[in-house]
Design a protein around this motif. Structure first.
Motif, PDB file in Angstrom:
ATOM      1  N   GLU A  27      57.492  46.948  64.597  1.00  0.00           N
ATOM      2  CA  GLU A  27      57.866  45.819  63.547  1.00  0.00           C
ATOM      3  C   GLU A  27      58.855  45.177  63.558  1.00  0.00           C
ATOM      4  O   GLU A  27      60.147  45.966  62.487  1.00  0.00           O
ATOM      5  CB  GLU A  27      57.099  45.205  62.390  1.00  0.00           C
ATOM      6  CG  GLU A  27      55.656  45.824  62.867  1.00  0.00           C
ATOM      7  CD  GLU A  27      55.064  44.960  61.269  1.00  0.00           C
ATOM      8  OE1 GLU A  27      55.369  44.327  60.441  1.00  0.00           O
ATOM      9  OE2 GLU A  27      53.633  45.562  60.939  1.00  0.00           O
ATOM     10  N   GLY A  28      59.704  44.206  64.279  1.00  0.00           N
ATOM     11  CA  GLY A  28      60.747  43.791  64.289  1.00  0.00           C
ATOM     12  C   GLY A  28      60.443  42.182  64.508  1.00  0.00           C
ATOM     13  O   GLY A  28      59.138  41.392  64.789  1.00  0.00           O
ATOM     14  N   PRO A  29      61.446  41.680  64.860  1.00  0.00           N
ATOM     15  CA  PRO A  29      61.436  40.218  65.158  1.00  0.00           C
ATOM     16  C   PRO A  29      61.100  39.900  66.652  1.00  0.00           C
ATOM     17  O   PRO A  29      61.255  40.932  67.370  1.00  0.00           O
ATOM     18  CB  PRO A  29      63.070  39.578  64.856  1.00  0.00           C
ATOM     19  CG  PRO A  29      63.676  40.752  64.813  1.00  0.00           C
ATOM     20  CD  PRO A  29      63.116  41.817  64.989  1.00  0.00           C
ATOM     21  N   SER A  30      59.615  38.744  66.509  1.00  0.00           N
ATOM     22  CA  SER A  30      59.353  39.080  67.448  1.00  0.00           C
ATOM     23  C   SER A  30      59.819  38.374  68.245  1.00  0.00           C
ATOM     24  O   SER A  30      61.237  37.495  68.072  1.00  0.00           O
ATOM     25  CB  SER A  30      57.899  38.926  68.077  1.00  0.00           C
ATOM     26  OG  SER A  30      57.388  37.118  67.563  1.00  0.00           O
ATOM     27  N   ALA A  34      62.520  34.926  67.873  1.00  0.00           N
ATOM     28  CA  ALA A  34      64.399  34.917  68.052  1.00  0.00           C
ATOM     29  C   ALA A  34      64.855  33.795  68.488  1.00  0.00           C
ATOM     30  O   ALA A  34      65.840  33.653  68.280  1.00  0.00           O
ATOM     31  CB  ALA A  34      64.606  36.215  69.155  1.00  0.00           C
ATOM     32  N   ALA A  35      63.566  33.111  69.450  1.00  0.00           N
ATOM     33  CA  ALA A  35      64.197  32.345  70.293  1.00  0.00           C
ATOM     34  C   ALA A  35      63.852  31.099  69.023  1.00  0.00           C
ATOM     35  O   ALA A  35      64.515  30.077  69.520  1.00  0.00           O
ATOM     36  CB  ALA A  35      62.669  32.291  71.453  1.00  0.00           C
ATOM     37  N   VAL A  36      62.921  31.033  67.862  1.00  0.00           N
ATOM     38  CA  VAL A  36      62.834  29.604  67.289  1.00  0.00           C
ATOM     39  C   VAL A  36      63.974  30.152  65.823  1.00  0.00           C
ATOM     40  O   VAL A  36      64.954  29.428  66.156  1.00  0.00           O
ATOM     41  CB  VAL A  36      61.694  30.187  66.114  1.00  0.00           C
ATOM     42  CG1 VAL A  36      62.109  29.098  65.087  1.00  0.00           C
ATOM     43  CG2 VAL A  36      60.558  29.404  66.878  1.00  0.00           C
ATOM     44  N   GLU A  37      65.383  31.512  66.038  1.00  0.00           N
ATOM     45  CA  GLU A  37      65.844  31.336  65.650  1.00  0.00           C
ATOM     46  C   GLU A  37      67.122  30.882  66.054  1.00  0.00           C
ATOM     47  O   GLU A  37      68.128  30.412  65.781  1.00  0.00           O
ATOM     48  CB  GLU A  37      66.545  32.469  64.497  1.00  0.00           C
ATOM     49  CG  GLU A  37      67.645  32.811  64.262  1.00  0.00           C
ATOM     50  CD  GLU A  37      67.592  32.732  62.942  1.00  0.00           C
ATOM     51  OE1 GLU A  37      68.076  32.291  61.881  1.00  0.00           O
ATOM     52  OE2 GLU A  37      66.186  32.196  62.584  1.00  0.00           O
ATOM     53  N   LYS A  38      66.964  31.041  67.353  1.00  0.00           N
ATOM     54  CA  LYS A  38      68.035  31.245  67.929  1.00  0.00           C
ATOM     55  C   LYS A  38      68.424  29.800  68.378  1.00  0.00           C
ATOM     56  O   LYS A  38      69.570  28.782  68.282  1.00  0.00           O
ATOM     57  CB  LYS A  38      68.529  31.488  69.953  1.00  0.00           C
ATOM     58  CG  LYS A  38      69.202  31.168  71.050  1.00  0.00           C
ATOM     59  CD  LYS A  38      70.522  32.179  69.942  1.00  0.00           C
ATOM     60  CE  LYS A  38      71.788  31.785  70.949  1.00  0.00           C
ATOM     61  NZ  LYS A  38      72.911  32.159  70.840  1.00  0.00           N
ATOM     62  N   LEU A  39      66.852  28.733  68.089  1.00  0.00           N
ATOM     63  CA  LEU A  39      67.175  27.212  68.472  1.00  0.00           C
ATOM     64  C   LEU A  39      67.337  26.142  67.650  1.00  0.00           C
ATOM     65  O   LEU A  39      67.952  25.800  67.493  1.00  0.00           O
ATOM     66  CB  LEU A  39      65.470  26.813  68.358  1.00  0.00           C
ATOM     67  CG  LEU A  39      65.149  25.180  68.776  1.00  0.00           C
ATOM     68  CD1 LEU A  39      65.974  25.382  69.869  1.00  0.00           C
ATOM     69  CD2 LEU A  39      64.122  24.972  68.860  1.00  0.00           C
ATOM     70  N   ARG A  40      66.980  27.331  66.388  1.00  0.00           N
ATOM     71  CA  ARG A  40      67.777  26.921  64.585  1.00  0.00           C
ATOM     72  C   ARG A  40      69.447  26.819  64.581  1.00  0.00           C
ATOM     73  O   ARG A  40      69.785  25.339  63.926  1.00  0.00           O
ATOM     74  CB  ARG A  40      66.930  27.768  63.647  1.00  0.00           C
ATOM     75  CG  ARG A  40      65.952  27.565  63.218  1.00  0.00           C
ATOM     76  CD  ARG A  40      65.674  27.830  62.130  1.00  0.00           C
ATOM     77  NE  ARG A  40      63.643  27.205  61.879  1.00  0.00           N
ATOM     78  CZ  ARG A  40      62.644  28.285  61.423  1.00  0.00           C
ATOM     79  NH1 ARG A  40      63.509  29.502  60.988  1.00  0.00           N
ATOM     80  NH2 ARG A  40      62.319  28.048  61.584  1.00  0.00           N
ATOM     81  N   GLU A  41      69.634  28.498  65.124  1.00  0.00           N
ATOM     82  CA  GLU A  41      71.537  28.171  64.944  1.00  0.00           C
ATOM     83  C   GLU A  41      71.851  27.195  66.200  1.00  0.00           C
ATOM     84  O   GLU A  41      73.019  26.194  66.034  1.00  0.00           O
ATOM     85  CB  GLU A  41      71.613  29.565  65.463  1.00  0.00           C
ATOM     86  CG  GLU A  41      71.452  30.525  64.500  1.00  0.00           C
ATOM     87  CD  GLU A  41      71.493  32.168  65.326  1.00  0.00           C
ATOM     88  OE1 GLU A  41      72.211  32.076  66.552  1.00  0.00           O
ATOM     89  OE2 GLU A  41      71.606  32.813  64.583  1.00  0.00           O
TER      90      GLU A  41
END
Length: 161
Positions: A27-30, A34-41
Motif C-alpha cells: 500500500e502506497g500512493p497509487s 500521485a497524479a492528483v498530488e502533482k496536479l495540486r502542486e
C-alpha cells in the motif's frame, strides 16, 4: 471484540490454507493519487505565479503612475519657469517704460522752460520793437518839422520871387 479477532484469524488462516499464491499488495500512493498530488502542486505553482504576475502588474502600474506624475511635475516646473521668465521680462519692460516716462517728463520740463524763455524773449523783443517804433515815430515827427519848415521856407521864397 473477540469476534473481530476471530474473523481476522479466519481470514489469515484461510489465506494460508489456500493453495493459490496471493499477490503481495504494497500500500502506497497509487498512480491516480500521485497524479492528483502533482496536479495540486502544479495548480499551487500556477496560483503563486498568478499572484506574482498580479503583483508585478500592480508594481508596473504604480511605476506608470509615478512616471506620469513625474512628467506632470516636470511640465508644471517648466511652466512655472516660463511664468517667472515672463514676469521678469514684464518687470524689465515696466522699469524701462518708467525710465522712458521720466526722460519724457524731463524733456517736457526742459521744453517748457525753453518755451518760457522764448516767450520772455519775444515779449522783450516786442517791447523793444514798440519802443523803436515810438522812437521812429518821434524821430519822424522831429524830421517832419524841419522838413516842413524847409519846404514852407522854400515855398515862401518861391512866392517872393
Amino acid at each position: 471484540m473477540a469476534n473481530a479477532g476471530d474473523e481476522v484469524a479466519d481470514v489469515v488462516l484461510s489465506d494460508v490454507e489456500s493453495e493459490e499464491p496471493t499477490p503481495i499488495v504494497i500500500e502506497g500512493p497509487s498512480l491516480a493519487d500521485a497524479a492528483v498530488e502533482k496536479l495540486r502542486e502544479v495548480l499551487a505553482e500556477l496560483d503563486r505565479e498568478k499572484q506574482a504576475r498580479e503583483a508585478a502588474e500592480n508594481l508596473i502600474s504604480g511605476y506608470q503612475v509615478l512616471y506620469k506624475l513625474a512628467a506632470l511635475t516636470q511640465e508644471a516646473i517648466s511652466k512655472l519657469d516660463e511664468y517667472a521668465r515672463q514676469r521678469d521680462e514684464a518687470l524689465r519692460d515696466k522699469e524701462e517704460a518708467l525710465r522712458s516716462k521720466e526722460n519724457a517728463v524731463a524733456q517736457l520740463a526742459e521744453a517748457n522752460k525753453i518755451t518760457e524763455e522764448v516767450t520772455k524773449q519775444k515779449e522783450d523783443l516786442a517791447k523793444r520793437l514798440a519802443g523803436m517804433t515810438n522812437m521812429k515815430d518821434a524821430a519822424g515827427s522831429e524830421a517832419e518839422t524841419p522838413t516842413d519848415m524847409l519846404v514852407s521856407g522854400i515855398e515862401k521864397d518861391s512866392q517872393k520871387n
